[in-house]
Design an enzyme around this catalytic site. Structure first.
Site, PDB file in Angstrom:
ATOM      1  N   ASP A 191       3.967  -2.238  12.291  1.00  0.00           N
ATOM      2  CA  ASP A 191       4.158  -3.787  12.241  1.00  0.00           C
ATOM      3  C   ASP A 191       5.170  -3.991  13.121  1.00  0.00           C
ATOM      4  O   ASP A 191       6.330  -3.578  12.979  1.00  0.00           O
ATOM      5  CB  ASP A 191       4.464  -4.190  10.827  1.00  0.00           C
ATOM      6  CG  ASP A 191       4.789  -5.449  10.667  1.00  0.00           C
ATOM      7  OD1 ASP A 191       3.931  -6.413  11.073  1.00  0.00           O
ATOM      8  OD2 ASP A 191       5.697  -5.992  10.030  1.00  0.00           O
TER       9      ASP A 191
ATOM     10  N   GLU B 122      24.835   6.929 -19.396  1.00  0.00           N
ATOM     11  CA  GLU B 122      24.193   5.564 -19.313  1.00  0.00           C
ATOM     12  C   GLU B 122      24.709   4.825 -18.003  1.00  0.00           C
ATOM     13  O   GLU B 122      24.981   3.688 -18.196  1.00  0.00           O
ATOM     14  CB  GLU B 122      24.399   4.753 -20.682  1.00  0.00           C
ATOM     15  CG  GLU B 122      24.008   5.222 -21.831  1.00  0.00           C
ATOM     16  CD  GLU B 122      22.515   5.976 -21.893  1.00  0.00           C
ATOM     17  OE1 GLU B 122      21.773   5.186 -21.059  1.00  0.00           O
ATOM     18  OE2 GLU B 122      22.180   6.686 -22.836  1.00  0.00           O
TER      19      GLU B 122
ATOM     20  N   ASP C  49       2.944  -4.053   5.360  1.00  0.00           N
ATOM     21  CA  ASP C  49       1.957  -4.452   6.596  1.00  0.00           C
ATOM     22  C   ASP C  49       1.345  -3.288   7.475  1.00  0.00           C
ATOM     23  O   ASP C  49       0.260  -3.273   7.536  1.00  0.00           O
ATOM     24  CB  ASP C  49       2.520  -5.808   7.422  1.00  0.00           C
ATOM     25  CG  ASP C  49       2.416  -6.915   6.550  1.00  0.00           C
ATOM     26  OD1 ASP C  49       1.864  -7.159   5.589  1.00  0.00           O
ATOM     27  OD2 ASP C  49       3.391  -7.805   6.837  1.00  0.00           O
TER      28      ASP C  49
END
Length: 412
Positions: free
Chosen positions: A261, A136, A397
């Site tokens: 971008d 876990e 973007d």
């Protein structure tokens, strides 16, 4: 060594992991997956096999909280030695919680991370600790805690095999999900689900429950049974899926879109290459470049190195016309995005409306991280604020710019 065939205790999906250990290909294994994938069963079997194979080493098994050990992971290891037909060779005890291999005195010791004093004072009768299992994984506090525990436990000796197993939390920004995106030397990331497990191991009730959940709540089924981190909550993009994109896939992509971008520092330059399957409304993101403090000449050279040619149309942020002109002077077919009032909102909604946004996290780790971590802003009372945050969205973007010819044609 055992009285049981491995095929009787290892699901087929874990055989490649076992073989990789046998030939020494990896020494760290992150095993994630959905309910019924048998990943914990596999680890317990493998740890026992490796303990017997290497008589000089001992093993440590850890969970975040000690009081959960006896009925969970300790019981799992007792199951494993029983299924392997080796119970008579091992001696399990609960105080202290450990399993001793009778022929050699090797030990499998169980600890909770909530008692660090015991961990730092671990003593073994001979040899050293060479096996470590975090069960876990997502319940631990984060990578720093894991590193500290590793340093406390794995000391000395040429053999050090480590296993981390967990069911991925629903939100992609959970540290354990992000950890699986790292390309760490010597580490294998393995994903499994119940569909590769023999039916008789799971039982018809398990399968019926899985199929029923799939029929009424696909997202819950994909998370619980397939182990996908597909939670929405405040996430902007609930349609993002991790998917490997092979060279064979890319060869048949017939319409490619490139976007840029502009950035330098602290914001990066971001480039993406995309394929849009219009018939299925599926978007594939399979190539990226992220660069800091790099001028236009350097970023252009990077794209050319990646295979971008003068025939590939690049749609870039039009806020920097000089950068667009620089790219054109370097021989790249670059033009500025049209933008205009409402273009951000429209293009974002269009991306959200797609059936799937498939991102290859190995090819595009920064893009995958942006899309899966991008969330709506909230008020101090936890209410979601409308609008799209203008932060940590550079590849988002770039993708919007790349696909401007598509979303403008399809609705504006």
């Amino acid at each position: 060594m055992t009285t049981t065939k491995l095929s009787d205790v290892l699901a087929p999906s874990f055989r490649p992991v076992h073989d990789a250990i046998r030939v020494g290909q990896y020494n760290q294994f992150v095993l994630k997956g959905g309910r019924g994938s048998t990943k914990s069963s596999y680890v317990s079997v493998e740890m026992i096999l490796q303990l017997i194979r290497h008589p000089e080493i001992h093993a440590v098994v850890m969970r975040k909280v000690a009081n959960t050990m006896r009925t969970t992971v300790f019981a799992q290891y007792v199951w494993a030695i029983t299924e392997l037909g080796l119970y008579s060779r091992f001696k399990p005890t609960v105080s202290p919680m450990e399993i001793t291999y009778r022929p050699t005195g090797q030990k499998i010791m169980f600890f909770g991370a909530d008692d660090p004093g015991k961990i730092k004072s671990i003593k073994v009768p001979f040899g050293y600790i060479g096996l470590l299992h975090f069960e876990e994984l997502d319940q631990f506090a984060g990578e720093e805690e894991i590193r500290n525990l590793e340093q406390s436990v794995l000391r000395g000796g040429p053999i050090a095999l480590e296993f981390k197993s967990f069911n991925p939390p629903r939100t992609a920004i959970n540290w354990a999900n992000k950890y699986c995106l790292r390309d760490k030397p010597g580490q294998l990331i393995h994903h499994s689900d119940y569909r590769s497990v023999p039916v008789e191991w799971l039982g018809q009730r398990f399968l019926d429950d899985a199929h029923y959940l799939k029929s009424i709540d696909t997202a819950a089924y994909e998370h619980e049974y397939l182990g996908e981190a597909n939670g929405t909550g405040g996430m902007v993009f609930g349609n993002v899926h991790s998917r490997k994109v092979s060279e064979e896939d890319i060869i048949v992509f017939d319409r490619i879109y490139d976007g840029v971008d502009w950035g330098y520092f602290p914001d990066p330059f971001a480039y993406n290459r995309c394929y849009f399957d219009a018939a299925r409304r599926d978007l594939y993101l399979f190539r990226e470049a992220t660069m800091y403090k790099a001028g236009n000449r350097k970023t252009a050279d990077k794209l050319i190195e990646m295979g971008v040619t003068e025939n590939d149309r690049i749609t870039a942020d039009s806020a920097e016309p000089k950068s667009v002109a620089d790219y054109r002077s370097y021989g790249l077919y670059c033009h500025g995005a049209e933008k205009g009032p409402g273009s951000v909102e429209y293009s974002m909604k269009w991306l959200q409306s797609l059936a799937h946004i498939y991102i290859d996290p190995a090819r595009c780790p920064d893009t995958y991280r942006e899309f899966t971590e991008y969330e709506y802003e909230r008020t101090k009372d936890g209410e979601i604020v409308s609008g799209y945050p203008d932060a940590n969205n550079h590849h988002i973007d770039a993708v919007r710019y790349a696909l401007e010819p598509v979303w403008r044609r399809r609705g504006r």
